[in-house]
Write an enzyme that holds these catalytic residues in place. Structure first.
Site, PDB file in Angstrom:
ATOM      1  N   PRO A   2       0.798  -1.187   0.000  1.00 27.40           N
ATOM      2  CA  PRO A   2       0.000   0.000   0.000  1.00 27.40           C
ATOM      3  C   PRO A   2       0.850   1.266   0.000  1.00 27.40           C
ATOM      4  CG  PRO A   2      -0.765  -1.544   1.630  1.00 27.40           C
ATOM      5  CD  PRO A   2       0.433  -2.115   1.031  1.00 27.40           C
ATOM      6  N   GLU A   3       0.655   2.069  -0.993  1.00 23.05           N
ATOM      7  CA  GLU A   3       1.185   3.432  -0.944  1.00 23.05           C
ATOM      8  C   GLU A   3      -0.017   4.315  -0.598  1.00 23.05           C
ATOM      9  OE1 GLU A   3       3.781   4.519  -4.199  1.00 23.05           O
ATOM     10  OE2 GLU A   3       4.139   2.425  -4.686  1.00 23.05           O
TER      11      GLU A   3
END
Length: 271
Positions: A2-3
């Site tokens: 996850p960014e």
DNA sequence: ATGCGGACCTGTTAGC
DNA sequence: TGCTAACAGGTCCGCA
């Protein structure tokens, strides 16, 4: 992992299901994440109402009257809502059971994530206070990038992934933003002009905004708060496209390791 | 102050 | 088919 777009997708997915609801109990099957899950998560949190689900950088912030749960998804984490009970899988480390039924399930195969409890102002928390501005907020622009980059010899890709400069830009979107801006990822940060930093700041904003609209990027196993994958992978111009053709000029996309991370770029379009 | 490498942990895939 | 090595979306920390 996850960014920022994936964390924001998660936030938007879980918020409607938990905001205003009370935590009934918390089940911790695996306490050992990046740091041990705070004891308060199962001792203090139950009984509290989750007033709001916020986000700072890649941290999800679940605010209650007596404190805030900080959740980080690390490289491989996800957090989703289960409306009906489901047997836990091997990496379903924590369940936050809400009064009335829904369960927030935290999954993280690599266990690089974190679930911590903090009382007092979140912005003064050790993990938060050093962070730079939000890329989609009012304090981020090309002038800031230009000012902070003067005299810095590190690659511009590493520079924009430095959370003290700007938060939320991870390995995928760093490559994508530099492609959109036409800047070589290996160029020294201090050797990018003010004008080109204006373009880069806008590229960072546009790629993150588009990715949020698509529900994030799923490379292998990311799912958002509603349990669905993200569809931005189809819109990636360079990331994970080594040897494929540049969408702009037809040159083949290259991969190169910069700062121990794979980077993707078009050698013709990016200088 | 800046920049680099190592650390954390598990799973998947490419290559022999 | 099976073993091994490389690689994967993050980021903190210690050292030069």
């Amino acid at each position: 992992m996850p960014e920022l777009p994936e964390v924001e997708t998660t936030r938007r997915g879980i918020a409607p299901h938990v905001e205003g609801r009370r935590v009934a109990r918390v089940l911790v099957r695996q306490r050992q994440l990046r740091w041990p899950v705070s004891e308060a998560i199962w001792k203090e949190w139950p009984g509290e109402i989750i007033n709001r689900v916020g986000r700072r950088a890649k941290y999800l912030l679940l605010h209650s009257d007596s404190g805030t749960a900080l959740v980080h998804l690390g490289m491989s984490g996800s957090m989703r809502v289960l409306e009906a009970p489901q047997p836990p899988g091997a990496h379903d480390h924590v369940d936050i059971v809400m009064q009335g039924g829904p369960v927030l399930r935290y999954t993280d195969p690599r266990r690089f994530g974190a679930i911590l409890w903090t009382t007092g102002p979140v912005e003064q928390h050790k993990l938060i206070r050093h962070l730079g501005p939000e890329p989609l907020g009012p304090d981020f622009d090309g002038a800031l990038l230009f000012a902070l980059s003067r005299g810095r010899s590190a690659a511009v890709k590493n520079f924009i992934m430095d959370a003290r400069v700007v938060v939320g830009v991870g390995n995928i979107y760093a490559s994508e933003a530099l492609y959109r801006a036409g800047i070589s990822p290996v160029r020294a940060a201090g050797r990018v002009s003010r004008q080109r930093y204006e373009v880069l700041a806008e590229a960072i904003r546009s790629v993150l905004s588009s990715a949020i609209k698509a529900g994030g990027t799923t490379l292998r196993d990311f799912v958002g708060g509603e349990g669905r994958p993200g569809y931005f992978r189809q819109e990636l111009d360079v990331y994970d496209r080594e040897g494929e053709l540049c969408h702009r000029c037809g040159e083949s996309v290259r991969r190169r390791v910069i700062g121990q991370r794979s980077s993707f770029y078009c050698p013709a379009c990016q200088r």
